[in-house]
Design an enzyme around this catalytic site. Structure first.
Site, short mmCIF file in Angstrom:
data_model
loop_
_atom_site.label_atom_id
_atom_site.label_comp_id
_atom_site.label_asym_id
_atom_site.label_seq_id
_atom_site.Cartn_x
_atom_site.Cartn_y
_atom_site.Cartn_z
N SER A 132 16.57 -25.05 22.67
CA SER A 132 17.21 -24.22 21.65
C SER A 132 18.50 -24.85 21.18
O SER A 132 19.17 -25.56 21.95
CB SER A 132 17.50 -22.83 22.23
N TYR A 135 20.87 -17.38 28.96
CA TYR A 135 19.84 -18.06 28.17
C TYR A 135 20.31 -19.46 27.76
O TYR A 135 19.61 -20.45 27.94
CB TYR A 135 19.50 -17.23 26.93
#
Length: 277
Positions: A140, A194
């Site tokens: 990401s 995350y």
């Protein structure tokens, strides 16, 4: 036994499902294993794809957090295909912003799937990669942003080409321990579970690519991490700007890099462009 085969993890919905469709549309010359934890949801996704004309898709159960499940998949691939041509590590989780679980719990649970699960799949499947194989780990852009929020000392370790897989595993474990104690920021980590797990995925890809270059120099295997972008999925929510199909574009591009291509390798790729780490 020489029939080509691709594996996509976490593929019953969202970006994973769009990647399977993308490989079909790109003309991947072999079977595509759609894997998911939940057998019912996985089989339903495969049936829907078959009715759309994606006949090469096969379901195989895989829980990336279960090392036994990863080894079962390896055995299936060895017995039915004799190896593996494409691996796309897409399975991942994120807690919602409104989640009420303590941060330490969020860190442990997210790390178990996003980092350790990806690592266990790789440990099981990288040894059976065929020459010219392609490996894509879905990371990401948050990993880059999170890296920039780390202390200078951590940034140096996480950017260094000398950091080993063992050292990275220790660092990821240290983050979870610090998160559980509540002093992760004092120890130089960002305040995102995350984001930190995705730092782990990006750095792991860099290390694995380096190892492949050293151990299988003539085999033309390319391994990269990528960012699909902010995609409308159950995980990211309905306000994200990209469709799952748009999110699948870069992973599919990396999986379909032509035989003989030398790069990208060991990079973080976003919108088909190599990003500085």
């Amino acid at each position: 036994m020489s029939k080509k085969v691709a594996v996509v993890t976490g593929a019953n919905k969202g970006v994973g499902l769009a990647i399977v469709k993308g490989l079909c549309k790109a003309g991947f010359a072999g079977d595509i294993l759609l894997t998911a934890r939940n057998e019912k949801l996985g089989q339903e996704a495969v049936s829907a794809l078959h009715s759309e004309g994606c006949k090469k898709v096969v379901f195989h159960q895989l829980d990336i957090c279960d090392q036994g499940s990863c080894l079962k998949l390896r055995k299936f691939l060895e017995e039915n295909y004799g190896g593996l041509d494409v691996l796309i590590n897409n399975a991942g989780i994120a807690f919602k912003q409104a989640a009420t679980e303590p941060f330490g719990e969020q860190a442990e649970v997210t790390m178990r799937t996003n980092f350790w699960g990806t690592l266990w799949v790789c440990h099981a499947l990288l040894p059976i990669l065929r020459p010219s194989a392609r490996v894509v780990s879905v990371s990401s852009f948050v990993s880059k942003r999170s890296l920039d929020q780390c202390s200078a000392e951590l940034q140096a370790k996480l950017r260094s080409s000398d950091t080993s897989e063992e050292e990275l595993c220790l660092l990821m474990g240290e983050f979870v321990s610090a998160a559980q104690k509540g002093d992760h920021q004092a120890q130089g980590w960002p305040n995102t579970a995350y984001g930190t797990t995705k730092i782990g995925v990006t750095v792991l890809s860099r290390i694995q690519a380096h190892v492949l270059t050293e151990t299988r120099p003539g085999d033309g295997i390319l391994l990269n991490a990528c960012c699909p972008g902010w995609v409308r999925t159950d995980m990211a929510g309905p306000k994200a700007p990209k469709s799952p199909e748009e999110g699948a574009e870069t992973p599919v591009y990396l999986a379909m890099l032509p035989v003989g291509a030398k790069e990208p390798h060991g990079q973080l790729v976003w919108d088909k462009t190599v990003q500085e780490w």
